[in-house]
Scaffold this active site. Structure first.
Site, PDB file in Angstrom:
ATOM      1  N   LYS A  62       0.736  -1.167  -0.069  1.00 32.39           N
ATOM      2  CA  LYS A  62      -0.079  -0.102  -0.167  1.00 32.39           C
ATOM      3  C   LYS A  62       0.890   1.251  -0.003  1.00 32.39           C
ATOM      4  O   LYS A  62       0.323   2.364  -0.591  1.00 32.39           O
ATOM      5  CB  LYS A  62      -0.936   0.158   1.252  1.00 32.39           C
ATOM      6  CG  LYS A  62      -2.032  -1.213   1.067  1.00 32.39           C
ATOM      7  CD  LYS A  62      -2.893  -1.106   2.193  1.00 32.39           C
ATOM      8  CE  LYS A  62      -4.017  -2.213   2.040  1.00 32.39           C
ATOM      9  NZ  LYS A  62      -3.703  -3.464   2.100  1.00 32.39           N
ATOM     10  N   GLN A  81      -5.664  -2.608   8.842  1.00 32.50           N
ATOM     11  CA  GLN A  81      -5.222  -3.873   8.167  1.00 32.50           C
ATOM     12  C   GLN A  81      -5.892  -4.827   9.097  1.00 32.50           C
ATOM     13  O   GLN A  81      -5.550  -4.913  10.312  1.00 32.50           O
ATOM     14  CB  GLN A  81      -3.678  -3.852   8.202  1.00 32.50           C
ATOM     15  CG  GLN A  81      -3.235  -5.027   7.349  1.00 32.50           C
ATOM     16  CD  GLN A  81      -3.532  -5.248   5.996  1.00 32.50           C
ATOM     17  OE1 GLN A  81      -3.598  -4.063   5.254  1.00 32.50           O
ATOM     18  NE2 GLN A  81      -4.241  -6.223   5.739  1.00 32.50           N
ATOM     19  N   ASP A 136     -12.206   1.601   2.555  1.00 30.98           N
ATOM     20  CA  ASP A 136     -12.540  -0.033   2.186  1.00 30.98           C
ATOM     21  C   ASP A 136     -14.148  -0.504   1.724  1.00 30.98           C
ATOM     22  O   ASP A 136     -14.316  -1.332   1.507  1.00 30.98           O
ATOM     23  CB  ASP A 136     -11.806  -0.883   3.364  1.00 30.98           C
ATOM     24  CG  ASP A 136     -10.700  -1.284   3.099  1.00 30.98           C
ATOM     25  OD1 ASP A 136     -10.240  -1.493   1.988  1.00 30.98           O
ATOM     26  OD2 ASP A 136      -9.818  -1.824   4.170  1.00 30.98           O
TER      27      ASP A 136
END
Length: 283
Positions: free
Chosen positions: A50, A94, A117
């Site tokens: 990322k 995460q 997300d």
């Protein structure tokens, strides 16, 4: 091999360049906060990827690494700090979190307008209503890959194997929005092979190596493999018996190099989109 490869790696490179230009046109550099708790090796690799994506897209990456012993209160306090910061447009926690931490409570603590997300209940509900703020990264990446190769789900029978909140369920919604007829299969589905053989577009997101064999695929079908497993030699592979199915399908995604890069590209797409909305005060 007769099937055309759906090359997510190549498409994601083009998308990142487009996103870099979009980010550069904004008054302020977009910012993504990435929160990692603990020392899970796989999670650490994902976070490093990322970071690379952010650098390529002109997005500022703000990494926060908490120890595995961090409390729920400490993690929630960090999320709230990122919620308040004006230079943070997206927040990514995460997963999985270490044992003892409530991931649902943490994800729900992220402000919906920073939930890149698309896991927050408000964003899930908006997707259900056909009013998405953000699209879930993996399903959106698959749809972008299909479009890039001129594959329309309209009027097609699409079979999604797997019913997770991250892939299976939102994938079905995106396909329905494109006028597909959708069947969602799972561990309780009787005669999975017969259901799969009916698919014009078959998407497998289970995480079981060798699940989809050649006899389960209609000749000329589009086969999308979302899973990421390892074989006996430690090499990455998906749910699909790639070599055999590639001789029968019209299109197929490789593993790696198919869906994975598209998932990462869509995270960057959501981050830049979130920044644009916040900077221009759009709804």
């Amino acid at each position: 091999m007769s099937a055309v490869l759906l090359d997510g790696k190549a498409l994601s490179v083009r998308m990142r360049e487009q996103l870099r230009q979009k980010a550069a046109a904004l008054p302020r550099q977009p910012g993504l906060a990435v929160i990692l708790v603990g020392d899970d090796p796989a999670s650490a690799v994902y976070v490093r990827n990322k970071e690379k994506d952010c650098a390529q897209c002109g997005v500022r990456c703000l990494n926060h690494h908490l120890p595995a012993e961090a409390t729920q209160q400490e993690l929630l306090a960090l999320v709230e700090d990122m919620n308040r910061r004006e230079d943070v447009d997206g927040i990514l926690v995460q997963l999985p979190l270490p044992e003892g931490l409530d991931s649902r409570a943490v994800l729900e603590a992220i402000r919906p307008e920073k939930d890149v997300d698309a896991f927050h209940p408000e964003n899930v509900g908006r997707l259900m209503l056909g009013l998405p703020r953000f699209l879930p990264c993996t399903p959106a990446g698959i749809m972008a890959l299909l479009r890039a190769y001129g594959i329309s789900p309209a009027g097609k029978h699409c079979v999604v194997v797997g019913r997770s909140n991250i892939v299976g369920k939102p994938m079905a919604l995106l396909l329905l929005a494109e006028d597909a007829t959708v069947t969602v299969c799972h561990s309780r589905t009787p005669d999975l092979a017969e259901q799969c053989r009916r698919a014009d577009i078959l998407i497998s997101a289970v995480g079981r190596r060798g699940l989809i064999t050649s006899d389960m695929v209609k000749p000329g079908a589009v086969v999308v493999d979302v899973a990421m497993n390892r074989n006996e030699e430690g090499k990455l592979c998906g749910d699909v018996d790639f070599a055999a199915v590639a001789e029968k399908a019209a299109y197929i995604t490789p593993v790696p190099g198919g869906v994975g890069p598209m998932t990462r590209a869509m995270l960057m797409e959501n981050t830049v989109s979130a920044s644009r909305r916040r900077q221009r005060k759009e709804d």
